[in-house]
Design an enzyme around this catalytic site. Sequence first.
Site, PDB file in Angstrom:
ATOM      1  N   LYS A 143       0.814  -1.218   0.000  1.00 45.43           N
ATOM      2  CA  LYS A 143       0.000   0.000   0.000  1.00 45.43           C
ATOM      3  C   LYS A 143       0.847   1.267   0.000  1.00 45.43           C
ATOM      4  O   LYS A 143       0.450   2.280  -0.564  1.00 45.43           O
ATOM      5  CB  LYS A 143      -0.984  -0.005   1.176  1.00 45.43           C
ATOM      6  CG  LYS A 143      -2.078  -1.041   0.981  1.00 45.43           C
ATOM      7  CD  LYS A 143      -3.221  -0.936   1.969  1.00 45.43           C
ATOM      8  CE  LYS A 143      -4.267  -1.992   1.640  1.00 45.43           C
ATOM      9  NZ  LYS A 143      -5.331  -2.076   2.627  1.00 45.43           N
ATOM     10  N   LYS A 197      -4.630 -10.294  -6.436  1.00 47.18           N
ATOM     11  CA  LYS A 197      -5.910 -10.557  -5.771  1.00 47.18           C
ATOM     12  C   LYS A 197      -6.928  -9.481  -6.120  1.00 47.18           C
ATOM     13  O   LYS A 197      -6.553  -8.329  -6.373  1.00 47.18           O
ATOM     14  CB  LYS A 197      -5.723 -10.684  -4.256  1.00 47.18           C
ATOM     15  CG  LYS A 197      -5.566  -9.381  -3.526  1.00 47.18           C
ATOM     16  CD  LYS A 197      -5.779  -9.526  -2.021  1.00 47.18           C
ATOM     17  CE  LYS A 197      -5.812  -8.165  -1.367  1.00 47.18           C
ATOM     18  NZ  LYS A 197      -6.957  -7.814  -0.610  1.00 47.18           N
ATOM     19  N   LYS A 238     -10.575  -4.136  -3.199  1.00 37.93           N
ATOM     20  CA  LYS A 238     -11.538  -3.040  -3.080  1.00 37.93           C
ATOM     21  C   LYS A 238     -10.968  -1.730  -3.547  1.00 37.93           C
ATOM     22  O   LYS A 238     -11.600  -0.964  -4.227  1.00 37.93           O
ATOM     23  CB  LYS A 238     -11.823  -2.823  -1.590  1.00 37.93           C
ATOM     24  CG  LYS A 238     -13.014  -3.518  -1.062  1.00 37.93           C
ATOM     25  CD  LYS A 238     -13.489  -2.741   0.148  1.00 37.93           C
ATOM     26  CE  LYS A 238     -13.778  -3.664   1.301  1.00 37.93           C
ATOM     27  NZ  LYS A 238     -12.781  -3.578   2.340  1.00 37.93           N
TER      28      LYS A 238
HETATM   29  P1  ATP Z   1      -8.167  -3.269   0.298  1.00 40.97           P
HETATM   30  O1  ATP Z   1      -8.058  -3.506  -1.169  1.00 40.97           O
HETATM   31  O2  ATP Z   1      -8.602  -1.865   0.670  1.00 40.97           O
HETATM   32  O3  ATP Z   1      -7.031  -3.803   1.077  1.00 40.97           O
HETATM   33  P2  ATP Z   1      -9.704  -5.591   0.583  1.00 40.97           P
HETATM   34  O4  ATP Z   1     -10.531  -5.795  -0.629  1.00 40.97           O
HETATM   35  O5  ATP Z   1      -8.454  -6.377   0.740  1.00 40.97           O
HETATM   36  O6  ATP Z   1      -9.427  -4.068   0.754  1.00 40.97           O
HETATM   37  P3  ATP Z   1     -10.493  -5.782   3.366  1.00 40.97           P
HETATM   38  O7  ATP Z   1     -11.493  -4.945   4.045  1.00 40.97           O
HETATM   39  O8  ATP Z   1      -9.077  -5.409   3.604  1.00 40.97           O
HETATM   40  O9  ATP Z   1     -10.700  -5.830   1.796  1.00 40.97           O
HETATM   41  O10 ATP Z   1     -10.729  -7.288   3.741  1.00 40.97           O
HETATM   42  C1  ATP Z   1     -11.901  -7.859   4.251  1.00 40.97           C
HETATM   43  C2  ATP Z   1     -11.777  -9.356   4.219  1.00 40.97           C
HETATM   44  O11 ATP Z   1     -11.823  -9.828   2.876  1.00 40.97           O
HETATM   45  C3  ATP Z   1     -10.456  -9.876   4.795  1.00 40.97           C
HETATM   46  O12 ATP Z   1     -10.709 -11.029   5.577  1.00 40.97           O
HETATM   47  C4  ATP Z   1      -9.650 -10.220   3.575  1.00 40.97           C
HETATM   48  O13 ATP Z   1      -8.715 -11.256   3.819  1.00 40.97           O
HETATM   49  C5  ATP Z   1     -10.726 -10.692   2.620  1.00 40.97           C
HETATM   50  N1  ATP Z   1     -10.316 -10.529   1.231  1.00 40.97           N
HETATM   51  C6  ATP Z   1      -9.993  -9.357   0.618  1.00 40.97           C
HETATM   52  N2  ATP Z   1      -9.664  -9.571  -0.677  1.00 40.97           N
HETATM   53  C7  ATP Z   1      -9.805 -10.905  -0.896  1.00 40.97           C
HETATM   54  C8  ATP Z   1      -9.641 -11.747  -2.043  1.00 40.97           C
HETATM   55  N3  ATP Z   1      -9.283 -11.248  -3.212  1.00 40.97           N
HETATM   56  N4  ATP Z   1      -9.876 -13.068  -1.895  1.00 40.97           N
HETATM   57  C9  ATP Z   1     -10.276 -13.597  -0.707  1.00 40.97           C
HETATM   58  N5  ATP Z   1     -10.433 -12.862   0.399  1.00 40.97           N
HETATM   59  C10 ATP Z   1     -10.221 -11.534   0.322  1.00 40.97           C
HETATM   60  N1  LTN Z   2      -6.718  -5.806   8.278  1.00 38.87           N
HETATM   61  C1  LTN Z   2      -7.953  -6.367   7.820  1.00 38.87           C
HETATM   62  C2  LTN Z   2      -9.154  -5.767   8.468  1.00 38.87           C
HETATM   63  C3  LTN Z   2      -9.153  -6.013   9.934  1.00 38.87           C
HETATM   64  C4  LTN Z   2      -9.339  -7.267  10.593  1.00 38.87           C
HETATM   65  C5  LTN Z   2      -9.264  -6.963  11.998  1.00 38.87           C
HETATM   66  C6  LTN Z   2      -9.515  -8.569  10.165  1.00 38.87           C
HETATM   67  C7  LTN Z   2      -8.981  -5.071  10.897  1.00 38.87           C
HETATM   68  N2  LTN Z   2      -9.065  -5.653  12.128  1.00 38.87           N
HETATM   69  C8  LTN Z   2      -9.369  -7.981  12.939  1.00 38.87           C
HETATM   70  C9  LTN Z   2      -9.623  -9.566  11.148  1.00 38.87           C
HETATM   71  C10 LTN Z   2      -9.543  -9.275  12.513  1.00 38.87           C
HETATM   72  C11 LTN Z   2      -7.981  -6.165   6.331  1.00 38.87           C
HETATM   73  O1  LTN Z   2      -7.417  -5.235   5.832  1.00 38.87           O
HETATM   74  N3  LTN Z   2      -8.634  -7.030   5.645  1.00 38.87           N
END
Ligand code: ATP
Ligand code: LTN
Length: 327
Positions: A111, A194, A197
């Site tokens: 990031k 991956k 979001k």
């Molecule tokens: P960002 O892109 O802002 O990091 P993110 O899409 O990774 O966001 P988070 O809010 O960080 O989303 O994650 C929420 C949950 O979704 C977490 O448990 C994360 O491991 C899961 N997750 C995110 N992206 C994936 C993916 N591509 N495949 C499976 N699980 C995912």
């Molecule tokens: N870092 C995680 C979001 C997150 C989370 C947590 C997940 C913040 N606190 C505690 C599990 C348990 C992410 O970016 N997906």
Amino acid sequence: MARVFSGIQPSGDLHLGNLLGALVNWERMQHEHDSVFCVVDLHALTLLQDAETLRSQTIELAQLLLAVGIDPEKSILFVQSHVPQHPQLAWLMECTVSYGELSRMTAFKDKSNRDGTKFVSAGLFTYPALQAADILLYDTDFVPVGDDQRQHVEITRDIAERFNSRFGETFVVPEHFIPPAGARVMDLQRPDRKMSKSEGESPGTVFVLEDPKKIEKKFKRAVTDSESEVRYDIEAKPGVSSLLDILGAVTGEDPESLASKYEQYGPLKTDTAEAVIEMLRPIQARFAELKEDPAETARLLKVGADKAEPIASEVLARAKHNIGLLS
Ligand code: ATP
Ligand code: LTN
């Protein structure tokens, strides 16, 4: 009963990776475990957010969690900033983790190095300390997350063990729960990356609230390879394997045995799109209802915070006492 805790950031639109990697397991686990789920708005502040957008995304994400089936009668569902023990314990966590450990976090490296990132906040660096606080405040046994969060749960375990060995038994050492299929849903256009979001609208990302016609198109255009054999092989055939993974996660079948049912890419793409659309249909319908009453969602979140706070405050008091702060 074992305790489950997990969190999700209100940082953009929910996608299929979030759903299959994390949320379907939250829903499943709430029936067997004492479950606590959190919209981690403080974590979202690590990247610059527009204030109004953050507020509306927080409510909308809570409504999506409810639409996916998180039941506020069964689980505690709340917003992180409503429970002040989270940032309070985070300071103790920051003093228990080292600069070197935080420097090794791949999420931080990714990031902070993204194109166009001009401002890297200190919060982005110390983010895992707040995440450790989230988890440890609830004496959590299991943390259901996608594969990208493996390292953050690992560092939480290290922090808990270090704190316990320095100051005496204080925290439960948690374990991650990473599903066998769907733990790493890949971008449909870039199967080496991956689905994410913060990429925003992109032809490789399938959103939970997306129109079925658009979803169908995205799957049709998914990148595969120049061979034509359907085989589950992540290294050699990442695009096809990713489709099989998605279909496996949605249907509950094993991706390798699904591969043997297909001879061509076309039908695999059509079936995967259809399975995903069917899975999303009731979620989209329920979300449309909930969206009409944001005040009710806000009320439910307050009820959740009122249930979370006593648990968190007991654990925080234990940690403060053991580390030597006056009560
Ligand atoms: P960002 O892109 O802002 O990091 P993110 O899409 O990774 O966001 P988070 O809010 O960080 O989303 O994650 C929420 C949950 O979704 C977490 O448990 C994360 O491991 C899961 N997750 C995110 N992206 C994936 C993916 N591509 N495949 C499976 N699980 C995912
Ligand atoms: N870092 C995680 C979001 C997150 C989370 C947590 C997940 C913040 N606190 C505690 C599990 C348990 C992410 O970016 N997906």
